[in-house]
Design a protein around this motif. Structure first.
Motif, PDB file in Angstrom:
ATOM      1  N   GLY A 175      -4.268-104.529 -81.630  1.00 40.89           N
ATOM      2  CA  GLY A 175      -3.148-104.663 -80.707  1.00 40.89           C
ATOM      3  C   GLY A 175      -1.951-103.879 -81.181  1.00 40.89           C
ATOM      4  N   THR A 176      -1.119-103.466 -80.246  1.00 43.08           N
ATOM      5  CA  THR A 176       0.103-102.741 -80.592  1.00 43.08           C
ATOM      6  C   THR A 176       1.168-103.673 -81.158  1.00 43.08           C
ATOM      7  OG1 THR A 176       0.805-102.972 -78.281  1.00 43.08           O
ATOM      8  CG2 THR A 176      -0.325-100.941 -78.904  1.00 43.08           C
ATOM      9  N   THR A 177       1.132-104.956 -80.795  1.00 44.49           N
ATOM     10  CA  THR A 177       2.022-105.974 -81.350  1.00 44.49           C
ATOM     11  C   THR A 177       1.205-107.219 -81.645  1.00 44.49           C
ATOM     12  OG1 THR A 177       2.596-106.769 -79.124  1.00 44.49           O
ATOM     13  CG2 THR A 177       4.052-105.111 -80.111  1.00 44.49           C
ATOM     14  N   ALA A 178       1.820-108.167 -82.335  1.00 47.00           N
ATOM     15  CA  ALA A 178       1.120-109.400 -82.690  1.00 47.00           C
ATOM     16  C   ALA A 178       0.735-110.170 -81.434  1.00 47.00           C
ATOM     17  CB  ALA A 178       2.005-110.265 -83.585  1.00 47.00           C
ATOM     18  N   GLY A 179      -0.548-110.495 -81.332  1.00 44.76           N
ATOM     19  CA  GLY A 179      -1.036-111.259 -80.199  1.00 44.76           C
ATOM     20  C   GLY A 179      -1.316-110.459 -78.951  1.00 44.76           C
ATOM     21  N   ALA A 180      -1.099-109.129 -78.977  1.00 35.55           N
ATOM     22  CA  ALA A 180      -1.296-108.324 -77.766  1.00 35.55           C
ATOM     23  C   ALA A 180      -2.777-108.120 -77.461  1.00 35.55           C
ATOM     24  CB  ALA A 180      -0.599-106.977 -77.904  1.00 35.55           C
ATOM     25  N   ASN A 181      -3.572-107.723 -78.473  1.00 33.44           N
ATOM     26  CA  ASN A 181      -5.007-107.461 -78.283  1.00 33.44           C
ATOM     27  C   ASN A 181      -5.252-106.536 -77.092  1.00 33.44           C
ATOM     28  OD1 ASN A 181      -6.280-109.404 -80.332  1.00 33.44           O
ATOM     29  ND2 ASN A 181      -4.945-110.763 -79.178  1.00 33.44           N
ATOM     30  N   ASN A 182      -4.465-105.481 -77.014  1.00 28.74           N
ATOM     31  CA  ASN A 182      -4.510-104.583 -75.857  1.00 28.74           C
ATOM     32  C   ASN A 182      -5.152-103.234 -76.158  1.00 28.74           C
ATOM     33  OD1 ASN A 182      -2.496-103.748 -77.559  1.00 28.74           O
ATOM     34  ND2 ASN A 182      -0.890-103.662 -76.020  1.00 28.74           N
ATOM     35  N   ARG A 183      -5.851-103.116 -77.274  1.00 28.39           N
ATOM     36  CA  ARG A 183      -6.557-101.882 -77.609  1.00 28.39           C
ATOM     37  C   ARG A 183      -7.933-102.227 -78.171  1.00 28.39           C
ATOM     38  NH1 ARG A 183      -2.688-100.520 -75.284  1.00 28.39           N
ATOM     39  NH2 ARG A 183      -1.227 -98.802 -75.694  1.00 28.39           N
ATOM     40  N   MET A 184      -8.906-101.354 -77.889  1.00 29.62           N
ATOM     41  CA  MET A 184     -10.240-101.479 -78.464  1.00 29.62           C
ATOM     42  C   MET A 184     -10.735-100.089 -78.836  1.00 29.62           C
ATOM     43  SD  MET A 184     -12.568-104.413 -76.627  1.00 29.62           S
ATOM     44  CE  MET A 184     -12.774-103.470 -75.136  1.00 29.62           C
ATOM     45  N   ASP A 185     -11.094 -99.918 -80.094  1.00 29.59           N
ATOM     46  CA  ASP A 185     -11.664 -98.657 -80.558  1.00 29.59           C
ATOM     47  C   ASP A 185     -13.174 -98.681 -80.343  1.00 29.59           C
ATOM     48  OD1 ASP A 185      -9.157 -97.745 -81.432  1.00 29.59           O
ATOM     49  OD2 ASP A 185      -9.380 -98.801 -83.338  1.00 29.59           O
ATOM     50  N   LEU A 186     -13.676 -97.636 -79.732  1.00 26.60           N
ATOM     51  CA  LEU A 186     -15.108 -97.527 -79.458  1.00 26.60           C
ATOM     52  C   LEU A 186     -15.794 -96.927 -80.684  1.00 26.60           C
ATOM     53  CD1 LEU A 186     -17.216 -98.060 -77.330  1.00 26.60           C
ATOM     54  CD2 LEU A 186     -16.687 -95.860 -76.290  1.00 26.60           C
ATOM     55  N   LEU A 187     -16.468 -97.766 -81.457  1.00 26.46           N
ATOM     56  CA  LEU A 187     -17.080 -97.323 -82.705  1.00 26.46           C
ATOM     57  C   LEU A 187     -18.396 -96.601 -82.470  1.00 26.46           C
ATOM     58  CD1 LEU A 187     -16.378-100.487 -84.906  1.00 26.46           C
ATOM     59  CD2 LEU A 187     -14.970 -98.436 -84.617  1.00 26.46           C
ATOM     60  N   SER A 188     -19.226 -97.122 -81.597  1.00 29.13           N
ATOM     61  CA  SER A 188     -20.518 -96.478 -81.333  1.00 29.13           C
ATOM     62  C   SER A 188     -20.986 -96.828 -79.935  1.00 29.13           C
ATOM     63  CB  SER A 188     -21.571 -96.904 -82.366  1.00 29.13           C
ATOM     64  OG  SER A 188     -21.876 -98.278 -82.236  1.00 29.13           O
ATOM     65  N   LEU A 189     -21.764 -95.896 -79.383  1.00 29.47           N
ATOM     66  CA  LEU A 189     -22.324 -96.055 -78.037  1.00 29.47           C
ATOM     67  C   LEU A 189     -23.743 -95.508 -78.090  1.00 29.47           C
ATOM     68  CD1 LEU A 189     -21.153 -97.043 -75.266  1.00 29.47           C
ATOM     69  CD2 LEU A 189     -20.890 -94.639 -74.685  1.00 29.47           C
ATOM     70  N   VAL A 190     -24.731 -96.396 -78.041  1.00 29.55           N
ATOM     71  CA  VAL A 190     -26.128 -96.023 -78.250  1.00 29.55           C
ATOM     72  C   VAL A 190     -26.950 -96.470 -77.051  1.00 29.55           C
ATOM     73  CG1 VAL A 190     -28.137 -96.234 -79.754  1.00 29.55           C
ATOM     74  CG2 VAL A 190     -25.834 -96.272 -80.737  1.00 29.55           C
ATOM     75  N   THR A 191     -27.810 -95.579 -76.565  1.00 35.23           N
ATOM     76  CA  THR A 191     -28.766 -95.914 -75.508  1.00 35.23           C
ATOM     77  C   THR A 191     -30.181 -95.806 -76.071  1.00 35.23           C
ATOM     78  OG1 THR A 191     -28.706 -93.603 -74.754  1.00 35.23           O
ATOM     79  CG2 THR A 191     -27.281 -95.175 -73.626  1.00 35.23           C
ATOM     80  N   SER A 192     -31.022 -96.778 -75.722  1.00 34.23           N
ATOM     81  CA  SER A 192     -32.401 -96.825 -76.210  1.00 34.23           C
ATOM     82  C   SER A 192     -33.315 -97.293 -75.088  1.00 34.23           C
ATOM     83  CB  SER A 192     -32.532 -97.765 -77.418  1.00 34.23           C
ATOM     84  OG  SER A 192     -31.641 -97.393 -78.453  1.00 34.23           O
ATOM     85  N   GLY A 193     -34.599 -96.994 -75.250  1.00 36.53           N
ATOM     86  CA  GLY A 193     -35.583 -97.398 -74.259  1.00 36.53           C
ATOM     87  C   GLY A 193     -36.103 -98.800 -74.510  1.00 36.53           C
ATOM     88  N   LEU A 194     -36.588 -99.450 -73.455  1.00 34.81           N
ATOM     89  CA  LEU A 194     -37.133-100.801 -73.524  1.00 34.81           C
ATOM     90  C   LEU A 194     -38.589-100.783 -73.078  1.00 34.81           C
ATOM     91  CD1 LEU A 194     -34.170-102.757 -71.878  1.00 34.81           C
ATOM     92  CD2 LEU A 194     -34.714-102.677 -74.312  1.00 34.81           C
ATOM     93  N   ASP A 195     -39.382-101.674 -73.659  1.00 37.74           N
ATOM     94  CA  ASP A 195     -40.760-101.814 -73.210  1.00 37.74           C
ATOM     95  C   ASP A 195     -40.850-102.962 -72.210  1.00 37.74           C
ATOM     96  OD1 ASP A 195     -40.485-104.068 -74.729  1.00 37.74           O
ATOM     97  OD2 ASP A 195     -41.792-103.389 -76.356  1.00 37.74           O
ATOM     98  N   ASP A 196     -42.063-103.259 -71.769  1.00 44.64           N
ATOM     99  CA  ASP A 196     -42.243-104.275 -70.733  1.00 44.64           C
ATOM    100  C   ASP A 196     -41.837-105.663 -71.219  1.00 44.64           C
ATOM    101  OD1 ASP A 196     -43.172-102.296 -69.102  1.00 44.64           O
ATOM    102  OD2 ASP A 196     -45.295-102.655 -69.580  1.00 44.64           O
ATOM    103  N   ASN A 197     -42.093-105.958 -72.481  1.00 42.20           N
ATOM    104  CA  ASN A 197     -41.729-107.278 -72.997  1.00 42.20           C
ATOM    105  C   ASN A 197     -40.214-107.465 -73.036  1.00 42.20           C
ATOM    106  OD1 ASN A 197     -44.448-107.896 -73.406  1.00 42.20           O
ATOM    107  ND2 ASN A 197     -44.439-106.993 -75.466  1.00 42.20           N
ATOM    108  N   ASP A 198     -39.493-106.401 -73.365  1.00 42.22           N
ATOM    109  CA  ASP A 198     -38.035-106.502 -73.410  1.00 42.22           C
ATOM    110  C   ASP A 198     -37.438-106.631 -72.017  1.00 42.22           C
ATOM    111  OD1 ASP A 198     -38.157-106.210 -76.155  1.00 42.22           O
ATOM    112  OD2 ASP A 198     -37.978-104.017 -76.059  1.00 42.22           O
ATOM    113  N   VAL A 199     -38.061-105.951 -71.052  1.00 41.70           N
ATOM    114  CA  VAL A 199     -37.526-105.993 -69.686  1.00 41.70           C
ATOM    115  C   VAL A 199     -37.674-107.377 -69.091  1.00 41.70           C
ATOM    116  CG1 VAL A 199     -37.807-105.065 -67.358  1.00 41.70           C
ATOM    117  CG2 VAL A 199     -37.943-103.550 -69.330  1.00 41.70           C
ATOM    118  N   ASN A 200     -38.725-108.089 -69.450  1.00 41.67           N
ATOM    119  CA  ASN A 200     -38.947-109.423 -68.896  1.00 41.67           C
ATOM    120  C   ASN A 200     -38.001-110.462 -69.471  1.00 41.67           C
ATOM    121  OD1 ASN A 200     -41.055-108.460 -67.314  1.00 41.67           O
ATOM    122  ND2 ASN A 200     -42.588-108.847 -68.912  1.00 41.67           N
ATOM    123  N   ALA A 201     -37.268-110.107 -70.521  1.00 37.26           N
ATOM    124  CA  ALA A 201     -36.342-111.069 -71.112  1.00 37.26           C
ATOM    125  C   ALA A 201     -35.168-111.302 -70.169  1.00 37.26           C
ATOM    126  CB  ALA A 201     -35.831-110.553 -72.457  1.00 37.26           C
TER     127      ALA A 201
END
Length: 338
Positions: free
Chosen positions: A252-278
């Motif tokens: 946050g820019t000030t105490a209690g603001a919580n108005n910023r989020m840093d994007l640390l990682s962005l990952v895309t992966s494939g799913l199989d049939d068992n994962d899709v049914n979850a």
């Protein structure tokens, strides 16, 4: 030593060579009398000290007179009920009105309810342990210092990149500034809504809810918050289902603001049939122990994206229409050729 008095006499109306009608002269005298006779409340404050207003629930026996008319007409019990229905950020603004409101809003009951709602995933028992061990038993201190995801607006990440255009007659070589946004809306229950779009925030905010249709390209997922780290995951449905894993750092820019989020990682992966049914709520649990380069579908490799990682900025719902993020590209970006 001599004291010299200088008496200056201003000329009267008669000395100036013209006369005033009797009716007008009497009216002027009446206005002069009314000016000095009229009761002016602010003149009564000169030389007087206004007594401070006692706090709500104070044990002081000293009598006092509340100078504010609203406090004379509105009982303390009703004032307490009004504050109990306000959001924490509205309470913060109301505490700046006067001393009595500030003392009343410091009641721990308001901040306890806000904290239990904001961190409801941790459970009531765990929240009581945290407030006693880390924040000296103060719910208000816990609200200001403990990282939390805000639910009264949208987190927006604005990303741009340069794309070369088609040369015309070998004279001009145009380039295009492409702008797109990542939108995230969090709920206290542990779910969130995600949308990737080129639309402005004032056009997207009405779509960021669980009633959105598939054509709106709004996806839902699940998240967890541990200190200032956010882990989130959602599934892109289709012929080749893909899971999107997001890691964020809350600040946050000030105490209690919580108005910023840093994007640390962005990952895309494939799913199989068992994962899709979850179930959709368990998608974060499915990929909890996955590695960044892990995929369960050979046709969909794991990709760690390095572009579009601009930090998220929080925009409250009441500021969506007037946010600077609605400005066009030519007013927010520039490109230096060379």
């Amino acid at each position: 030593k001599w004291v010299v008095f200088i008496i200056v006499s201003w000329p009267s109306v008669a000395d100036l060579g013209f006369t005033i009608p009797a009716g007008l002269e009497s009216e002027l005298r009446l206005k002069s009398v009314q000016f000095f006779v009229t009761q002016r409340p602010w003149l009564d404050l000169y030389g007087k000290r206004v007594k401070p207003v006692a706090a709500f629930g104070s044990t002081s026996n000293k009598p006092y007179v509340d100078p504010a008319l609203i406090h004379r007409c509105l009982p303390d019990e009703l004032l307490f009920e009004v504050f109990a229905r306000m959001s924490p950020y509205t309470l913060g603004r109301a505490s700046c009105v006067c001393r009595k409101w500030r003392y009343t809003i410091r009641n721990p009951l308001f901040w306890r309810n806000a904290c239990l709602k904001a961190w409801q995933q941790a459970g009531m028992v765990e929240n009581y342990k945290i407030v006693q061990s880390r924040y000296d038993g103060s719910w208000r201190k816990m609200w200001l210092l403990r990282p939390r995801l805000r639910t009264d607006g949208l987190y927006v990440s604005r990303n741009t990149y340069i794309r070369a255009g088609v040369a015309e007659w070998k004279v001009t070589n145009p380039v295009h500034v492409v702008c797109y946004f990542r939108y995230m809306r969090f709920y206290p229950s542990g779910r969130f809504i995600y949308k990737n779009s080129s639309q402005k925030i004032k056009d997207v905010v009405k779509l960021m809810n669980f009633r959105a249709s598939k054509g709106d390209c709004v996806f839902t997922g699940h998240y967890t918050l541990a200190d200032d780290r956010v882990e989130a995951a959602l599934m892109y449905p289709g012929l080749r289902p893909t899971v999107l894993r997001i890691r964020l750092r809350l600040r946050g820019t000030t105490a209690g603001a919580n108005n910023r989020m840093d994007l640390l990682s962005l990952v895309t992966s494939g799913l199989d049939d068992n994962d899709v049914n979850a179930p959709e709520e368990d998608m974060l649990g499915v990929v909890e122990e996955w590695q960044d380069d892990e995929t369960h579908n050979p046709d969909v490799p794991a990709i760690s994206h390095k572009r579009g990682l601009t930090p998220f900025v929080f925009v409250p719902f009441e500021e969506v229409e007037t946010s600077v993020l609605n400005l066009p590209v030519d007013k927010m970006d520039y490109f230096v050729p060379g």
